[in-house]
Every structure is written in C-alpha cells, then in structure tokens.
Design a protein around this motif. Structure first.
Motif, PDB file in Angstrom:
ATOM      1  N   THR A 197      10.448  39.805  32.001  1.00  0.00           N
ATOM      2  CA  THR A 197      10.965  40.091  33.196  1.00  0.00           C
ATOM      3  C   THR A 197      11.549  39.206  34.326  1.00  0.00           C
ATOM      4  O   THR A 197      10.902  37.996  34.416  1.00  0.00           O
ATOM      5  CB  THR A 197       9.796  40.771  34.124  1.00  0.00           C
ATOM      6  N   ALA A 198      12.534  39.501  34.907  1.00  0.00           N
ATOM      7  CA  ALA A 198      12.891  38.704  36.074  1.00  0.00           C
ATOM      8  C   ALA A 198      12.195  38.648  37.114  1.00  0.00           C
ATOM      9  O   ALA A 198      11.632  39.602  37.575  1.00  0.00           O
ATOM     10  CB  ALA A 198      14.459  39.074  36.270  1.00  0.00           C
ATOM     11  N   VAL A 199      12.055  37.347  37.658  1.00  0.00           N
ATOM     12  CA  VAL A 199      11.160  37.261  38.851  1.00  0.00           C
ATOM     13  C   VAL A 199      12.017  36.485  39.656  1.00  0.00           C
ATOM     14  O   VAL A 199      12.918  35.438  39.059  1.00  0.00           O
ATOM     15  CB  VAL A 199       9.928  36.553  38.651  1.00  0.00           C
ATOM     16  N   PRO A 200      12.030  36.119  40.998  1.00  0.00           N
ATOM     17  CA  PRO A 200      12.825  35.093  41.949  1.00  0.00           C
ATOM     18  C   PRO A 200      12.778  33.849  41.207  1.00  0.00           C
ATOM     19  O   PRO A 200      11.547  33.067  40.923  1.00  0.00           O
ATOM     20  CB  PRO A 200      12.063  35.108  43.163  1.00  0.00           C
ATOM     21  N   GLY A 201      13.845  33.050  40.869  1.00  0.00           N
ATOM     22  CA  GLY A 201      13.712  32.019  40.319  1.00  0.00           C
ATOM     23  C   GLY A 201      13.830  31.718  38.589  1.00  0.00           C
ATOM     24  O   GLY A 201      13.695  30.688  38.297  1.00  0.00           O
TER      25      GLY A 201
END
Length: 126
Positions: free
Chosen positions: A62-66
C-alpha cells in the motif's frame, strides 16, 4: 440492475469477539473479509452474519507518504472486491440484487460448506 449502486464494506479487524462494524452490518451492504495467500482467514478479521465474501487482504502493498509498506486488513479485501465487481456491471440498489447472486454462484467455497460467518460465500471470483 445494471447501473445501480453497490456498497462494499470491510467486515472489521477487531477479531472474534468484536461487534460487526457499520456499515458492513447494514442489510444493503456487501461485507468483505480478508484472506491470506493460502486462502486462510485473516487472524484479526471480525466474523459474523455480516460477512458475505472473502478476498486477499493480508500482506498487501500500500502507498504511504514517502513510499510503500506492507499492510493487512479487511479494507484491502473490500477495495479489491469493489474494483473487480465494477467490471461485472451487476450492481443493484439492494444487496439482494444480481451481484450478490453472482457471488453466491461463483465464489470458491471455503470453510464450512455453504455460507458461513468466517468466509461468507467464499473467495470472490469474477
């Protein structure tokens, strides 16, 4: 039924003693639980009558900040089913519509024969 609205919801990550969460516990919502890569139930999934179908939701990227990370949960499974179900063009405004009928006929049964409170009707298939 084509052109209707389907609502999918994660069945919860509170474990066996948790109460079914809203909106998955609503009559017109299709509740989705999570499976691991071996089609075993996610250990933190909330079982119950609100579970309609299961899909892969354990150890997902999953995408997360950074960047990205690996995460698990019924929300990941719910998003997968919603995306795949949109390809069927089988939504109706009620849970009893053609999409649930498709799930009942096509899901790969897991656990106890037929619908159960852990896997629902089984693993989602198009």
């Amino acid at each position: 039924d084509a052109g209707g609205t389907c609502i999918f919801a994660a069945t919860g990550n509170g474990g066996k003693s948790a109460k079914p969460p809203f909106p998955a516990n609503s009559d017109d919502v299709i509740g989705v639980t999570a499976l691991d890569a071996k089609a075993k139930a996610y250990k933190y999934a909330t079982p119950g009558a609100h579970v309609d179908v299961a899909a892969l939701g354990v150890k997902r990227v999953t995408a997360v900040p950074g960047g990205y990370r690996i995460a698990s949960g019924t929300s990941f499974a719910s998003a997968y089913v919603a995306g795949q179900a949109s390809r069927l063009n089988a939504c109706s405004t009620r849970k009893s519509g053609s999409l649930l009928s498709h799930i009942q006929k096509n899901a790969s049964d897991l656990g106890a024969p037929g619908r159960d409170n852990i896997y629902g009707y089984g693993r989602f298939k198009l």
